[in-house]
Design a protein around this motif. Structure first.
Motif, PDB file in Angstrom:
ATOM      1  N   GLU A  41       7.908  14.234  -4.657  1.00  0.00           N
ATOM      2  CA  GLU A  41       9.038  13.431  -4.181  1.00  0.00           C
ATOM      3  C   GLU A  41       8.713  12.690  -2.887  1.00  0.00           C
ATOM      4  O   GLU A  41       9.614  12.326  -2.144  1.00  0.00           O
ATOM      5  N   GLY A  42       7.442  12.476  -2.653  1.00  0.00           N
ATOM      6  CA  GLY A  42       7.058  11.620  -1.536  1.00  0.00           C
ATOM      7  C   GLY A  42       7.238  12.230  -0.165  1.00  0.00           C
ATOM      8  O   GLY A  42       7.234  11.521   0.831  1.00  0.00           O
ATOM      9  N   ALA A  43       7.371  13.551  -0.089  1.00  0.00           N
ATOM     10  CA  ALA A  43       7.624  14.174   1.212  1.00  0.00           C
ATOM     11  C   ALA A  43       6.386  14.793   1.840  1.00  0.00           C
ATOM     12  O   ALA A  43       6.350  14.975   3.056  1.00  0.00           O
ATOM     13  N   CYS A  44       5.361  15.123   1.052  1.00  0.00           N
ATOM     14  CA  CYS A  44       4.248  15.899   1.623  1.00  0.00           C
ATOM     15  C   CYS A  44       2.981  15.092   1.840  1.00  0.00           C
ATOM     16  O   CYS A  44       2.152  15.456   2.665  1.00  0.00           O
ATOM     17  N   GLY A  45       2.782  14.024   1.084  1.00  0.00           N
ATOM     18  CA  GLY A  45       1.622  13.166   1.305  1.00  0.00           C
ATOM     19  C   GLY A  45       0.338  13.612   0.632  1.00  0.00           C
ATOM     20  O   GLY A  45      -0.692  12.949   0.768  1.00  0.00           O
ATOM     21  N   ALA A  46       0.358  14.714  -0.119  1.00  0.00           N
ATOM     22  CA  ALA A  46      -0.872  15.193  -0.750  1.00  0.00           C
ATOM     23  C   ALA A  46      -1.387  14.222  -1.818  1.00  0.00           C
ATOM     24  O   ALA A  46      -2.562  14.218  -2.151  1.00  0.00           O
ATOM     25  N   CYS A  47      -0.489  13.396  -2.349  1.00  0.00           N
ATOM     26  CA  CYS A  47      -0.861  12.471  -3.424  1.00  0.00           C
ATOM     27  C   CYS A  47      -1.196  11.084  -2.895  1.00  0.00           C
ATOM     28  O   CYS A  47      -1.358  10.146  -3.680  1.00  0.00           O
ATOM     29  N   THR A  48      -1.313  10.947  -1.571  1.00  0.00           N
ATOM     30  CA  THR A  48      -1.523   9.620  -0.972  1.00  0.00           C
ATOM     31  C   THR A  48      -2.750   8.914  -1.554  1.00  0.00           C
ATOM     32  O   THR A  48      -3.822   9.511  -1.666  1.00  0.00           O
ATOM     33  N   VAL A  49      -2.576   7.646  -1.908  1.00  0.00           N
ATOM     34  CA  VAL A  49      -3.698   6.765  -2.236  1.00  0.00           C
ATOM     35  C   VAL A  49      -3.514   5.506  -1.395  1.00  0.00           C
ATOM     36  O   VAL A  49      -2.457   5.311  -0.779  1.00  0.00           O
ATOM     37  N   LEU A  50      -4.534   4.671  -1.353  1.00  0.00           N
ATOM     38  CA  LEU A  50      -4.357   3.361  -0.724  1.00  0.00           C
ATOM     39  C   LEU A  50      -4.096   2.346  -1.825  1.00  0.00           C
ATOM     40  O   LEU A  50      -4.838   2.275  -2.804  1.00  0.00           O
ATOM     41  N   LEU A  51      -3.029   1.604  -1.653  1.00  0.00           N
ATOM     42  CA  LEU A  51      -2.665   0.578  -2.621  1.00  0.00           C
ATOM     43  C   LEU A  51      -2.846  -0.754  -1.891  1.00  0.00           C
ATOM     44  O   LEU A  51      -2.127  -1.018  -0.918  1.00  0.00           O
ATOM     45  N   ASP A  52      -3.844  -1.527  -2.319  1.00  0.00           N
ATOM     46  CA  ASP A  52      -4.239  -2.730  -1.581  1.00  0.00           C
ATOM     47  C   ASP A  52      -4.445  -2.399  -0.097  1.00  0.00           C
ATOM     48  O   ASP A  52      -4.028  -3.146   0.797  1.00  0.00           O
ATOM     49  N   PRO A  55      -1.328   2.977   2.597  1.00  0.00           N
ATOM     50  CA  PRO A  55      -1.001   4.278   1.985  1.00  0.00           C
ATOM     51  C   PRO A  55       0.252   4.203   1.116  1.00  0.00           C
ATOM     52  O   PRO A  55       1.218   3.530   1.476  1.00  0.00           O
ATOM     53  N   ALA A  56       0.188   4.882  -0.007  1.00  0.00           N
ATOM     54  CA  ALA A  56       1.350   4.962  -0.890  1.00  0.00           C
ATOM     55  C   ALA A  56       1.367   6.348  -1.511  1.00  0.00           C
ATOM     56  O   ALA A  56       0.312   6.949  -1.743  1.00  0.00           O
ATOM     57  N   LEU A  83     -21.243  10.585   2.970  1.00  0.00           N
ATOM     58  CA  LEU A  83     -19.850  10.674   3.391  1.00  0.00           C
ATOM     59  C   LEU A  83     -19.498   9.502   4.297  1.00  0.00           C
ATOM     60  O   LEU A  83     -20.334   9.014   5.058  1.00  0.00           O
ATOM     61  N   HIS A  84     -18.260   9.091   4.225  1.00  0.00           N
ATOM     62  CA  HIS A  84     -17.716   8.147   5.200  1.00  0.00           C
ATOM     63  C   HIS A  84     -17.728   8.845   6.568  1.00  0.00           C
ATOM     64  O   HIS A  84     -17.502  10.057   6.652  1.00  0.00           O
ATOM     65  N   PRO A  85     -17.984   8.105   7.643  1.00  0.00           N
ATOM     66  CA  PRO A  85     -18.019   8.765   8.967  1.00  0.00           C
ATOM     67  C   PRO A  85     -16.741   9.526   9.299  1.00  0.00           C
ATOM     68  O   PRO A  85     -16.796  10.533  10.028  1.00  0.00           O
ATOM     69  N   LEU A  86     -15.604   9.093   8.764  1.00  0.00           N
ATOM     70  CA  LEU A  86     -14.369   9.848   9.015  1.00  0.00           C
ATOM     71  C   LEU A  86     -14.428  11.204   8.301  1.00  0.00           C
ATOM     72  O   LEU A  86     -13.993  12.220   8.845  1.00  0.00           O
ATOM     73  N   VAL A 105      -4.593  12.985   3.930  1.00  0.00           N
ATOM     74  CA  VAL A 105      -4.705  12.786   5.380  1.00  0.00           C
ATOM     75  C   VAL A 105      -5.827  11.801   5.689  1.00  0.00           C
ATOM     76  O   VAL A 105      -5.676  10.892   6.520  1.00  0.00           O
ATOM     77  N   LEU A 106      -6.947  11.949   5.016  1.00  0.00           N
ATOM     78  CA  LEU A 106      -8.085  11.048   5.254  1.00  0.00           C
ATOM     79  C   LEU A 106      -7.699   9.597   4.993  1.00  0.00           C
ATOM     80  O   LEU A 106      -8.032   8.702   5.771  1.00  0.00           O
ATOM     81  N   LEU A 107      -6.995   9.374   3.900  1.00  0.00           N
ATOM     82  CA  LEU A 107      -6.673   7.987   3.532  1.00  0.00           C
ATOM     83  C   LEU A 107      -5.671   7.374   4.505  1.00  0.00           C
ATOM     84  O   LEU A 107      -5.824   6.217   4.911  1.00  0.00           O
ATOM     85  N   THR A 108      -4.674   8.143   4.890  1.00  0.00           N
ATOM     86  CA  THR A 108      -3.713   7.623   5.863  1.00  0.00           C
ATOM     87  C   THR A 108      -4.404   7.321   7.192  1.00  0.00           C
ATOM     88  O   THR A 108      -4.169   6.278   7.815  1.00  0.00           O
TER      89      THR A 108
END
Lengths: 158, 790
Positions: A41-52, A55-56, A83-86, A105-108
């Motif tokens: 339900e969009g509250a925890c951010g575990a499913c975050t991807v980058l859309l264009d 973060p989404a 690995l990406h430096p982050l 978290v990494l993507l955000t």
């Protein structure tokens, strides 16, 4: 229906019901398990991807909405097997405990710091507001992001 | 024959964990990431009522729906009674007889109680069929708070009555000491229901393996629940295997059974792989919570600040089933007077059944709620006598050789005065208030937290360490890794002893069939227990290998060292490790070692004695403990304790009541920091979970109906809600773990709520006595709001 989008730089085409979420399509159709479901339900951010590049919550994104767009998951961060430096910074700073929130978290963080190179710790904390972590208490996550941000800014020069 | 003493070069090093790379690339397969060919999807049908009779349950229509393969109700479960006693590698559980039904029979006792299981070809089909299972409930009167539950004539949650367990400690003469005290402080405190709130919901997949073994791969802190699955299925324990995944957070919430029994049943009945993943809503609705407590303290102190008496009453809410409530309460009872020498102590602790969600293990396990009580009291004693917060704790701190109220002698160093002083001083210069309506204040709170299991549980752990022929190293240990770095620490210990680079170590964990059993990842015990087992196995293996090398070189083993993949002799000669390992084969010396570590054991102390007319051993969920019998047993309850001191600087907005943490310092004596980065991570994570407990988190129930079943309503701290946490890692070397380490998983969650309450009191003069300390409650305490606290 057919939906076409770019996933981590590769064109993908999926046949799907229009009511399915991007998260379900990533996990169940494409086998991209790096996006996690923590609350649906969009509250925890575990499913975050980058859309264009932004973060989404893929759990709230109906898959027809990604038609023609760029989707980036954490698997899209590595370059030539490195690995990406982050990501390196997360490993080095002990920013990973159970790891379940880590991809989101990494993507955000990547999105935010690239947009705000000189961000301070408080700004980084505010930017992570949509990504819950229950293990680390966030301090080492902020350490890792800040260290990478400083290095990236220094390398980019004045 | 032994070699030169091993040099623990790797101990104390900030080594990146072996699994960190896999986690930043998301290549770890968590429980919900698993799939099998032909796999079914399963859901649980749950009671919508907190207290009801099941008049009729009809699954006929649901069974006929598309894709449905199985619907199970209580009558389909071979043995429908599940023991929820202490799991793990324990041989004695004492008088505990905690049970529940796998699926409800004729009665439901909390909202969310499982009634039926549905397995179908797709998740959508399973959910649709679950909706179609017809259950005719007759709502019954329920009890939703402990005061009502313990009052005469209250509706009974279980037939034998609502008092689940009761403990007492009586030491000295409390009444006389209070009468003679210079100051007596009375305080009542209330703590809230909270949830573990891990980000990974409960999940698993089960299948019948080729050899007929029921195999369940899931996220769990306790692989030993395979025995419970076997009991429910009515098969021998060696016909069930649990494979534990890397867990996406546990905190006690994955200590009791979650999905494994349901999955085992469904795989057994359908003979197909079955997957079950709980939704967040389901997890927040039905998973066991932390016990809310009502605490009443009466504390007496001398003019110089010595605590002369503590009188403590504790009432906890067990919810509808016992689970580990009796033991959670025991932890509270033993630690109720805090990390202080108190000559006169009376503790009376009770835990009652209600029709609320069940409560059980959660990080801190009963030793944590009471910190809010005893540290609020300590602060008030200091304030009443005009004593500095550090000083009043220094005056009273336990020292080695002191006796806890329960009769246990503290056998290791207690660094409390140093910890308190360092934490307090580390706050640095006071922060000036940023606006006229803002007040800034500081608070201190100390605690003690047991690590390792209760001594009469006879805990043990085992680990296997072996060389491959190429000199790479393998560690096998049943310990689940819940994100605390459990497996990584074992690698570090074994690699250090055996002189192998960490990159050449592989660790296999958490498999009840293939890894030596190590007990639960709970009770801050895994580094202590499995770390000791791994250290023992590695040292014994080192002796074996160096013994062979000694014969090959014709020197005494004491002349030899194992470093960087080779054996080095004092005379400068070296042997490649793989040559020595070949030599082991020729000499018929194994290149592996299995070791078992047994924790110090003890007998139940007097007040553990059970019996009497109120004991109904065969009634599910009934436990009753008799009063203390002073003088029985040694008084030893836990192997050892970890001590801590936290200091907080907070600002209170007197217009909104909002409390913001400006600085937070947490000091713990961890004995020895095997990996300081991991230790700091435990401290920082525990503190933030404790800050959530203090300020934000509350499971809200309306007559047993949960109002907070999403992360939008059940709030856990986000990054912006909390400050950087500054850890102070103190190393006395006095712990019982490897190289003198103490457990640090649970201790840091204890002090935060009290540290904040004390800081709010320092800032405003208002004493917050109910958790969480929301803006509304702060305003009420400041007198800015009228009316009753809701």
């Amino acid at each position: 229906m057919i939906v076409r989008f770019t996933l981590n730089g590769r064109p993908r085409e999926v046949e799907t019901e229009p009511h399915r979420t991007l998260l379900d399509v990533l996990r169940d159709t494409l086998g991209q398990l790096e996006a996690k479901e923590g609350c649906a339900e969009g509250a925890c951010g575990a499913c975050t991807v980058l859309l264009d590049g932004r973060p989404a919550s893929s759990c709230l994104t109906l898959v027809p909405l990604v038609e023609g767009r760029r989707v980036t998951t954490v698997r899209g961060l590595e370059r030539d097997g490195r690995l990406h430096p982050l990501q390196e910074s997360f490993v080095a700073h002990g920013a990973v405990q159970c790891g379940f929130c880590t991809p989101g978290v990494l993507l955000t963080a990547l999105w935010y710091v690239e947009k705000n190179p000189g961000a301070d710790r408080e700004q980084i904390r505010q930017a992570l507001g949509g990504n819950l972590c229950r293990c680390t208490g966030y301090t080492k996550i902020v350490d890792a992001i800040e260290a990478w941000s400083r290095r990236a800014t220094a390398e980019a020069g004045p | 024959m032994s070699g030169a003493p091993d040099r623990p070069d790797l101990i104390g090093q900030r080594i990146p964990r072996h699994d960190a790379r896999d986690k930043v690339t998301a290549t770890i397969a968590y429980a919900a990431d698993w799939a099998m060919p032909g796999m079914l999807h399963a859901v649980v049908v749950r009671s919508p009522y907190p207290s009801a009779q099941i008049r009729r349950l009809d699954a006929a229509r649901a069974s006929a729906m598309p894709g449905v393969v199985a619907i199970l109700t209580a009558k389909d479960v071979p043995h429908n009674t599940l023991a929820t006693d202490v799991p793990g590698q324990t041989t004695t559980v004492g008088p505990l007889r905690a049970h529940l039904h796998v699926l409800a029979e004729d009665r439901v006792r909390y909202q969310g109680e499982p009634v039926a299981l549905v397995a179908a070809e797709t998740l959508e089909q399973a959910r649709a069929a679950a909706e179609a299972v017809e259950v005719d409930y007759e709502p019954l009167p329920g009890v939703f708070d402990t005061a009502t539950a313990l009052a005469p004539g209250a509706p009974r949650v279980h037939e034998a009555g609502n008092l689940l367990a009761e403990w007492r400690i009586a030491r000295g003469d409390v009444a006389a000491a209070l009468a003679g005290a210079a100051v007596v402080i009375d305080g009542e405190y209330e703590t809230s229901f909270v949830d573990s709130g891990y980000i990974e919901p409960e999940a698993g997949v089960a299948w019948i393996d080729g050899d007929g073994v029921v195999t369940i791969r899931l996220a769990t802190q306790v692989i030993e629940h395979y025995r419970d699955v076997a009991e429910v299925l009515g098969v021998p324990q060696n016909r069930v295997r649990v494979i534990g995944t890397y867990v996406g957070g546990g905190f006690g919430g994955k200590e009791d059974v979650t999905v494994e029994v349901y999955l085992g049943l469904l795989a057994w009945k359908t003979r197909r792989p079955v997957k079950m993943v709980w939704t967040r809503q389901e997890s927040l609705l039905s998973r066991a919570k932390r016990h809310p407590y009502r605490l009443r303290y009466r504390t007496g102190a001398s003019r110089s600040g010595e605590i002369v008496a503590q009188q403590v009453e504790i009432v906890g809410d067990s919810g509808a089933y016992a689970y580990l409530s009796a033991l959670v309460l025991l932890y509270s009872t033993v630690t109720a007077a805090g990390p202080y020498r108190v000559p006169n102590v009376a503790v009376h602790a009770r835990v009652a059944y209600t029709n609320n969600p069940p409560t059980s293990a959660m990080r801190g396990f009963g030793a944590m709620q009471v910190v809010f009580g005893y540290e609020s009291q300590m602060d008030r004693v200091g304030a009443a006598l005009g004593l500095d917060p550090v000083h009043v704790r220094e005056v009273n701190a336990l020292r080695r050789g002191d006796t806890l109220p329960v009769g246990q002698v503290i056998e290791t160093h207690v660094a409390l005065p140093v910890l308190a002083r360092r934490a307090w001083d580390s706050l640095g210069e006071p922060t000036p208030p940023r606006a006229p309506h803002v007040r800034v204040g500081r608070g201190l709170a100390c605690n003690l937290q047991p690590y390792g299991r209760i001594v009469w549980l006879h805990d043990w752990s085992s680990a296997w360490v072996g060389f491959e022929m190429d000199g790479s190293l393998v560690v096998r240990c049943g310990a689940p890794d819940v994100g605390g770095g459990q497996a990584s620490s074992l690698c570090q210990i074994a690699a250090g002893v055996l002189g192998v680079p960490l990159a050449r170590v592989s660790v296999h964990i958490s498999d009840s069939a293939l890894t030596p059993l190590s007990g639960t990842t709970t009770a801050s015990r895994q580094l202590y227990m499995s770390g000791n087992a791994t250290l023992k196995a590695a040292r014994e293996l080192r002796e074996q290998v160096l013994g062979v090398a000694a014969s090959m070189l014709g020197v005494a083993a004491i002349e030899l060292d194992l470093v960087e993949g080779e054996v080095r002799a004092r005379d400068g000669r070296t042997l490649a490790l793989k040559d020595v390992l070949a030599g082991c084969a020729r000499a018929s010396v194994p290149r592996s070692r299995l070791a078992v570590y047994h924790a110090p054991a003890g007998e139940p102390i007097g007040f553990m004695k059970v019996g009497g007319p109120d004991m109904a051993p065969h009634t599910p969920q009934t436990l009753a403990h008799g009063p203390a019998e002073p003088g029985r047993g040694s008084g030893k309850v836990f192997p050892d304790y970890t001590f801590g001191a936290h200091a907080a600087e907070v600002e209170v907005d007197t217009e909104t009541g909002v409390v913001r943490i400006l600085k937070y310092v947490a000091a713990h004596d961890v004995g020895r920091a095997i990996n300081p980065t991991s230790v700091e991570g435990q401290i920082q994570g525990g503190v933030v979970q404790g800050l959530g407990y203090g300020l934000l988190e509350e499971v809200l129930l309306d007559e047993g109906v949960n109002q907070t079943t999403s992360f939008a309503s059940y709030l856990i701290p986000a990054a912006g809600d909390v400050p950087d946490v500054q850890p102070i890692v103190c190393e006395s070397g006095e712990g019982l773990g490897p190289y003198g380490a103490r457990g640090i998983g649970e201790p840091p969650i204890g002090p935060p709520a009290a540290a904040i309450a004390n800081a709010i009191a320092a800032a405003t003069g208002a004493r917050l006595a109910r958790l969480p300390m929301t803006g509304e409650r702060v305003l009420r305490a400041l007198g800015a709001l009228d009316g009753k606290d809701g």
